[in-house]
Design an enzyme around this catalytic site. Structure first.
Site, PDB file in Angstrom:
ATOM      1  CB  ALA A 353      29.591 -15.266 -47.573  1.00 16.40           C
ATOM      2  N   PRO A 354      31.160 -17.965 -46.591  1.00 14.10           N
ATOM      3  CG  PRO A 354      32.532 -18.262 -44.744  1.00 14.10           C
ATOM      4  CD  PRO A 354      31.873 -17.199 -45.559  1.00 14.10           C
ATOM      5  N   GLY A 355      29.286 -21.058 -46.410  1.00 16.69           N
ATOM      6  CA  GLY A 355      27.915 -21.560 -46.343  1.00 16.69           C
ATOM      7  C   GLY A 355      27.427 -22.002 -47.702  1.00 16.69           C
ATOM      8  CG  PHE A 356      24.232 -24.003 -47.710  1.00 19.06           C
ATOM      9  CD1 PHE A 356      24.394 -25.332 -48.064  1.00 19.06           C
ATOM     10  CD2 PHE A 356      24.185 -23.679 -46.361  1.00 19.06           C
ATOM     11  CE1 PHE A 356      24.493 -26.316 -47.104  1.00 19.06           C
ATOM     12  CE2 PHE A 356      24.281 -24.654 -45.394  1.00 19.06           C
ATOM     13  CZ  PHE A 356      24.438 -25.984 -45.764  1.00 19.06           C
ATOM     14  CE  LYS A 357      26.482 -19.992 -57.369  1.00 16.82           C
ATOM     15  NZ  LYS A 357      27.077 -20.642 -58.552  1.00 16.82           N
ATOM     16  N   GLY A 358      23.773 -18.768 -52.497  1.00 11.67           N
ATOM     17  CA  GLY A 358      22.438 -18.195 -52.523  1.00 11.67           C
ATOM     18  C   GLY A 358      21.785 -18.324 -53.881  1.00 11.67           C
ATOM     19  CB  THR A 359      18.533 -19.615 -55.003  1.00 14.79           C
ATOM     20  OG1 THR A 359      17.685 -19.047 -54.000  1.00 14.79           O
ATOM     21  CG2 THR A 359      18.903 -21.040 -54.611  1.00 14.79           C
ATOM     22  CG  ASP A 413      18.907  -2.283 -40.031  1.00 13.47           C
ATOM     23  OD1 ASP A 413      18.155  -2.328 -41.023  1.00 13.47           O
ATOM     24  OD2 ASP A 413      19.236  -1.212 -39.480  1.00 13.47           O
TER      25      ASP A 413
END
Length: 605
Positions: A353-359, A413
């Site tokens: 997904a676009p954006g920042f890599k989830g930790t 949700d």
């Protein structure tokens, strides 16, 4: 404020109690050796459990209306919790009894096939046949721990005619301009018990608001119009609403024109009031957002209600319309069906997904999809901010917690699927590698498909920091101010995000800000709120410690003008007194007010 107690309040337990299974039927099921008799009896056992569930679930909207009329806000919250857990509770009641009585049942494919045919014959003429079949599928999956599949309820043996919204609409013919008497008739038709503060005055203000909203559609004095109102009340927490549309006929210089309509009602100390009128699809979408608690709709025709809501809010997928009126399982099926249809139509791959890599999470989507899918990593990345990671199951519990509460209009949700299979060809190669390397406890590769132990699905948002890089100055300012509203609404729901980082918030298609990552959420009432005179850091205390004065630095709002806009709009968020006051209210059992629509739509008195 102390709400008046309604006589029904002490009877909620009785009205929502799940009846015991039919033990005579269960005994007959265990004792018979005849395959046909066993199949017939198994179908009857499961259908009896569904009927029990459905009868209780259909009582709850009337109880919610009574709670609204009585201003018993604690009862409204309780009813929402009961309804959310009811489906699973009814299945969980029956599964261990079937396992104990017929341990071989799970693997007897022939018995299940015969019993399913018996069940489908029994429900063929019922409105809720699709829902009964969904219940059957859920129970079997719980017994077998089988793969989750999106069973089609629109086609096949449990199908029903395609729903049309007209079946649940009451039509009022009128002429323009809309007269207050017409609105008064609509208010009277709602059938609410209790006095009105000023019904005639509210009707006049509401009529004027609708007239103003009609202006862009080129109305003419004397032109005929129809107001279509759903024959259903919608109740949630402190509020209620009436929903429909205004239709202007096709004329020579203008085609048919439709105006969505939502009349928002409150029940105050001095009586019922029309609080707001909404006539914009995006504003209705926010009021009916899945980021709020579900509405209790008093009309039992859930397909027609979902179809109407989809017609009024076409930007929102049909599946989420079922969920917002409490039919989560049908919504769950519809959402996965939509995702698979999106893939077939677009031929796009699922990719990061676009954006920042989830930790903590791996999020992925298709470019044109309305949804984001995510899994929880086995272990957080090196950028994880906290000393201790509770583990995958603990994070999933937090996502479930958010699903089960009133999300206060500011938290997405979640739909959480178990044992769901997606074809390997749907995934981009790099994403596929990451899922298999970082989600070993969650993702397995089986015969050309990925099987997910859990899969979280949410509506797609644009991460707030990413949104701020491309938004106009006005839109960026509105977003950071709405971020403050989001944080306040979360607090009102007893939710505190200890990772107050802008990357955990996103902006929707209708430019509303929501929290969407829940690995760091905690009950606000468990948080230690400290002022400037507190010890210098959380290492001096156990548990979650929050210093409001430090909040702005963590939100990653780099633009000084936007930081100033946030601080000017929400100065109280940087003060410990605000947070401590909210904690006291929550501990006292109060239900804080949450704004579910723009303040500008409230009627000016």
């Amino acid at each position: 404020m102390t709400a008046t107690r309604h006589p029904f309040a002490s009877d909620i337990d009785a009205a929502t109690r799940i009846a015991e299974p039919d033990f005579d039927l269960l005994d007959a099921l265990v004792r018979t050796d005849d395959p046909d008799d066993q199949a017939h009896t198994l179908a009857r056992v499961v259908l009896a459990a569904f009927d029990n569930y459905y009868a209780v679930s259909r009582r709850i909207p009337a109880l919610a209306q009574a709670a609204f009329e009585a201003r018993d806000w604690a009862a409204t919250v309780r009813l929402s919790k009961i309804r959310l857990g009811l489906y699973t509770a009814c299945i969980d009641q029956l599964v261990p009894l079937l396992k104990a009585g017929l341990p071989e049942l799970a693997n007897d494919e022939q018995l299940w096939a015969r019993a399913e045919a018996e069940l489908l014959a029994a429900i063929a003429e019922r409105y809720e046949a699709d829902f009964a079949f969904a219940f059957w599928q859920s129970l079997r999956r719980k017994l077998v721990s089988d793969e989750w599949r999106p069973v089609s309820y629109d086609t096949g043996p449990a199908a029903r005619p395609k729903a049309t919204s007209a079946a649940i609409l009451k039509t009022i013919a009128t002429t323009l301009p809309i007269r207050p008497a017409v609105i008064r008739d609509i208010l009277d038709g709602a059938g609410l018990r209790g006095p009105w503060r000023d019904r005639d005055g509210d009707a006049a203000l509401a009529a004027a608001a609708i007239e103003a909203a009609l202006e862009p559609l080129g109305p003419r004095a004397g032109e005929t119009a129809k107001i279509e109102i759903a024959e259903s009340g919608f109740f949630r927490n402190r509020g209620a609403c009436l929903v429909g549309r205004v239709r202007l006929r096709d004329r020579g210089d203008m085609p048919m024109r439709n105006l969505p309509l939502l009349i928002a009602l409150l029940n105050e100390d001095d009586g019922l009031v029309v609080d707001a009128v909404l006539c914009d699809a995006d504003e209705l979408q926010y009021a009916f957002s899945s980021t709020l608690a579900n509405y209790h709709a008093t009309n039992p025709h859930y397909h027609e209600l979902a179809r109407l809501l989809h017609e009024l809010m076409p930007k929102r997928p049909l599946g989420t319309q079922y969920s917002c009126i409490g039919f989560h399982h049908l919504g769950k099926v519809a959402v996965m069906t939509e995702i698979l249809a999106e893939h077939r139509r677009s031929k796009e791959k699922l990719d990061t997904a676009p954006g920042f890599k989830g930790t903590v999470a791996i999020a992925f989507t298709m470019p044109s999809s309305a949804y984001v899918l995510k899994i929880i990593r086995d272990h957080p990345t090196d950028d994880y901010k906290f000393d201790y990671f509770d583990g995958l199951d603990a994070v999933l519990r937090k996502y479930n917690l958010v699903h089960e509460i009133d999300r206060a209009g500011s938290m997405l949700d979640n739909i959480i699927y178990s044992n769901v299979k997606l074809e390997r060809t749907m995934f981009a190669p790099d994403l596929l590698d990451e899922l298999l390397e970082s989600g070993i406890d969650t993702v397995t590769l089986e015969r050309g498909a990925l099987v997910f132990r859990h899969l979280i699905v949410q509506i797609k948002l644009t991460p707030l920091p990413l949104y701020l890089t491309t938004a106009s100055a006005a839109d960026a300012r509105a977003a950071v101010i709405n971020l403050g509203d989001c944080i306040k609404n979360n607090a009102a729901a007893d939710i505190f995000n200890k990772d107050l980082d802008g990357r955990n918030y996103g902006v929707s298609r209708i430019r509303k800000v929501y929290l969407f990552d829940y690995d760091a959420v905690e009950p606000l009432t468990d948080v230690r709120v400290r002022g400037d005179d507190a010890p210098p850091g959380p290492e001096f205390e156990d548990g979650v410690v929050f210093r409001p004065a430090d909040m702005l630095g963590g939100l990653r709002i780099d633009d000084p003008a936007l930081r100033r806009a946030f601080r000017d709009a929400h100065p109280e968020l940087m003060q410990p007194e605000y947070w401590q006051g909210m904690q006291r209210a929550l501990r006292a059992g109060k239900v804080p007010r949450v704004m579910n629509y723009p303040a500008a739509r409230r009627l000016r008195r």
